[in-house]
Structures are given as structure tokens and as C-alpha cells.
Scaffold this motif. Structure first.
Motif, PDB file in Angstrom:
ATOM      1  N   VAL A  17       0.845  -1.206   0.000  1.00 33.25           N
ATOM      2  CA  VAL A  17       0.000   0.000   0.000  1.00 33.25           C
ATOM      3  C   VAL A  17       0.874   1.248   0.000  1.00 33.25           C
ATOM      4  CG1 VAL A  17      -1.657   1.323   1.361  1.00 33.25           C
ATOM      5  CG2 VAL A  17      -1.980  -1.120   1.048  1.00 33.25           C
ATOM      6  N   VAL A  18       1.928   1.246   0.794  1.00 28.18           N
ATOM      7  CA  VAL A  18       2.841   2.393   0.818  1.00 28.18           C
ATOM      8  C   VAL A  18       3.516   2.547  -0.543  1.00 28.18           C
ATOM      9  CG1 VAL A  18       4.975   3.271   1.839  1.00 28.18           C
ATOM     10  CG2 VAL A  18       3.201   2.320   3.300  1.00 28.18           C
ATOM     11  N   ALA A  19       3.888   1.444  -1.173  1.00 26.86           N
ATOM     12  CA  ALA A  19       4.510   1.509  -2.488  1.00 26.86           C
ATOM     13  C   ALA A  19       3.534   2.045  -3.533  1.00 26.86           C
ATOM     14  CB  ALA A  19       5.030   0.133  -2.900  1.00 26.86           C
ATOM     15  N   LEU A  20       2.268   1.655  -3.443  1.00 24.92           N
ATOM     16  CA  LEU A  20       1.282   2.191  -4.391  1.00 24.92           C
ATOM     17  C   LEU A  20       1.092   3.687  -4.189  1.00 24.92           C
ATOM     18  CD1 LEU A  20      -1.389  -0.650  -4.406  1.00 24.92           C
ATOM     19  CD2 LEU A  20       0.104   0.040  -6.285  1.00 24.92           C
ATOM     20  N   ASP A  21       1.124   4.131  -2.938  1.00 24.13           N
ATOM     21  CA  ASP A  21       1.034   5.554  -2.663  1.00 24.13           C
ATOM     22  C   ASP A  21       2.254   6.277  -3.238  1.00 24.13           C
ATOM     23  OD1 ASP A  21      -0.226   7.834  -1.563  1.00 24.13           O
ATOM     24  OD2 ASP A  21       1.131   7.748   0.167  1.00 24.13           O
ATOM     25  N   MET A  22       3.401   5.663  -3.133  1.00 18.41           N
ATOM     26  CA  MET A  22       4.618   6.242  -3.703  1.00 18.41           C
ATOM     27  C   MET A  22       4.534   6.304  -5.219  1.00 18.41           C
ATOM     28  SD  MET A  22       7.434   7.499  -2.797  1.00 18.41           S
ATOM     29  CE  MET A  22       8.898   8.027  -3.619  1.00 18.41           C
ATOM     30  N   LEU A  23       3.939   5.295  -5.830  1.00 20.98           N
ATOM     31  CA  LEU A  23       3.758   5.324  -7.290  1.00 20.98           C
ATOM     32  C   LEU A  23       2.918   6.520  -7.717  1.00 20.98           C
ATOM     33  CD1 LEU A  23       3.198   1.609  -8.367  1.00 20.98           C
ATOM     34  CD2 LEU A  23       5.113   3.097  -8.915  1.00 20.98           C
ATOM     35  N   VAL A  24       1.892   6.821  -6.940  1.00 23.38           N
ATOM     36  CA  VAL A  24       1.060   7.987  -7.257  1.00 23.38           C
ATOM     37  C   VAL A  24       1.909   9.257  -7.200  1.00 23.38           C
ATOM     38  CG1 VAL A  24      -0.882   9.396  -6.480  1.00 23.38           C
ATOM     39  CG2 VAL A  24      -1.092   6.922  -6.530  1.00 23.38           C
ATOM     40  N   GLY A  25       2.758   9.368  -6.187  1.00 19.85           N
ATOM     41  CA  GLY A  25       3.626  10.535  -6.080  1.00 19.85           C
ATOM     42  C   GLY A  25       4.606  10.639  -7.232  1.00 19.85           C
ATOM     43  N   ILE A  26       5.135   9.503  -7.672  1.00 19.37           N
ATOM     44  CA  ILE A  26       6.074   9.505  -8.798  1.00 19.37           C
ATOM     45  C   ILE A  26       5.368   9.910 -10.088  1.00 19.37           C
ATOM     46  CG2 ILE A  26       7.524   8.006 -10.222  1.00 19.37           C
ATOM     47  CD1 ILE A  26       8.165   6.464  -7.613  1.00 19.37           C
ATOM     48  N   VAL A  27       4.165   9.402 -10.291  1.00 20.71           N
ATOM     49  CA  VAL A  27       3.405   9.773 -11.491  1.00 20.71           C
ATOM     50  C   VAL A  27       3.075  11.265 -11.466  1.00 20.71           C
ATOM     51  CG1 VAL A  27       1.220   9.425 -12.709  1.00 20.71           C
ATOM     52  CG2 VAL A  27       2.532   7.467 -11.903  1.00 20.71           C
ATOM     53  N   ILE A  28       2.776  11.801 -10.288  1.00 18.84           N
ATOM     54  CA  ILE A  28       2.547  13.247 -10.172  1.00 18.84           C
ATOM     55  C   ILE A  28       3.817  14.001 -10.562  1.00 18.84           C
ATOM     56  CG2 ILE A  28       2.143  15.112  -8.508  1.00 18.84           C
ATOM     57  CD1 ILE A  28       0.171  13.216  -7.111  1.00 18.84           C
ATOM     58  N   GLY A  29       4.976  13.471 -10.175  1.00 16.82           N
ATOM     59  CA  GLY A  29       6.241  14.079 -10.586  1.00 16.82           C
ATOM     60  C   GLY A  29       6.422  14.053 -12.093  1.00 16.82           C
ATOM     61  N   PHE A  30       6.109  12.917 -12.722  1.00 13.14           N
ATOM     62  CA  PHE A  30       6.172  12.841 -14.190  1.00 13.14           C
ATOM     63  C   PHE A  30       5.263  13.887 -14.824  1.00 13.14           C
ATOM     64  CE2 PHE A  30       7.693   8.310 -13.930  1.00 13.14           C
ATOM     65  CZ  PHE A  30       8.852   8.499 -14.672  1.00 13.14           C
ATOM     66  N   ILE A  31       4.045  13.986 -14.336  1.00 16.73           N
ATOM     67  CA  ILE A  31       3.085  14.947 -14.897  1.00 16.73           C
ATOM     68  C   ILE A  31       3.597  16.364 -14.718  1.00 16.73           C
ATOM     69  CG2 ILE A  31       0.765  15.893 -14.647  1.00 16.73           C
ATOM     70  CD1 ILE A  31      -0.168  13.043 -13.955  1.00 16.73           C
ATOM     71  N   ALA A  32       4.185  16.662 -13.563  1.00 16.88           N
ATOM     72  CA  ALA A  32       4.702  18.011 -13.319  1.00 16.88           C
ATOM     73  C   ALA A  32       5.845  18.349 -14.269  1.00 16.88           C
ATOM     74  CB  ALA A  32       5.158  18.140 -11.871  1.00 16.88           C
ATOM     75  N   ILE A  33       6.740  17.405 -14.484  1.00 25.47           N
ATOM     76  CA  ILE A  33       7.853  17.664 -15.410  1.00 25.47           C
ATOM     77  C   ILE A  33       7.348  17.866 -16.825  1.00 25.47           C
ATOM     78  CG2 ILE A  33       9.866  16.598 -16.502  1.00 25.47           C
ATOM     79  CD1 ILE A  33      10.631  15.488 -13.807  1.00 25.47           C
ATOM     80  N   ILE A  34       6.384  17.049 -17.234  1.00 26.47           N
ATOM     81  CA  ILE A  34       5.818  17.213 -18.580  1.00 26.47           C
ATOM     82  C   ILE A  34       5.091  18.549 -18.693  1.00 26.47           C
ATOM     83  CG2 ILE A  34       4.087  16.282 -20.179  1.00 26.47           C
ATOM     84  CD1 ILE A  34       4.974  13.482 -19.194  1.00 26.47           C
TER      85      ILE A  34
END
Length: 117
Positions: free
Chosen positions: A39-56
């Protein structure tokens, strides 16, 4: 010219770091020893995807991506809370089941000793 080169380098460096973080987090989702780790890893995945979206969003200049990242953050937070409640209810049910099994075993042992007497 120097500013554009530095900007492109920063974007590609950010994407590379997020890609490595994404792969390591997916490994934790797959190999996590407990459900809570996953569950913590899935939450981290959401944060990483938000980072990808922010960079794009910074690279392309479209501000709509920021709104999408905010919405994804809210959905990710709600999903994490729902998973946490599920884990908590599952642990509570297991503890109640263990107590019931212990009470049955205790009752059975008292019954057996009564029959022996």
C-alpha cells in the motif's frame, strides 16, 4: 542558448531519476513482504506519477497538466486511506477470530476435565 540547454538537461535528469524511482517502487509492490508495504509503495507510485506529470507540464507549458496532477493526488490520498481502513478492519477481524478460537479451546478443555472427573 545556455539556459535552454540547462533546462533540457534538468528535464531529462528529472525524468531519469523518476524512472529509476518508478522501477524500484514497482519492485516493492511486487515483492513487498506485507500488504502494508504494498500500500505504501502504491502511494509512492502515485507521487512519482505526479512528478512525471509536473515535469511534462513544465516542459510543454500546458497548465492543464497541473490540474490533472492535483486531481491524481486527491484520488491517490483517498485510495491510501481506503486501503489503510481495509488493513485495519482485516487485522481486527483476525484478532476477533483468534479470541473466539481461544475461547472455544478453553471451553473444550474445561468440558474435557469435567468428563474425566
Amino acid at each position: 542558448m545556455m539556459a535552454a540547454t540547462l533546462f533540457n538537461f534538468a528535464v531529462w535528469l528529472g525524468l531519469a531519476i523518476l524512472s529509476v524511482a518508478f522501477l524500484l517502487t514497482v519492485y516493492r509492490v511486487v515483492k513487498g513482504p506485507t500488504l502494508a508495504d504494498r500500500v505504501v509503495a502504491l502511494d509512492m507510485l502515485v507521487g512519482i506519477v505526479i512528478g512525471f506529470i509536473a515535469i511534462i507540464a513544465v516542459k510543454t507549458g500546458f497548465t492543464l497538466y497541473i490540474d490533472i496532477a492535483i486531481a491524481l493526488g486527491l484520488v491517490g490520498f483517498l485510495a491510501t486511506v481506503a486501503f489503510a481502513r481495509f488493513i485495519l478492519s482485516r487485522q481486527t477481524a483476525d484478532e476477533e477470530g483468534d479470541k473466539a478460537d481461544g475461547a472455544r479451546a478453553e471451553t473444550a478443555s474445561h468440558t474435557d476435565t469435567r468428563r474425566v472427573r
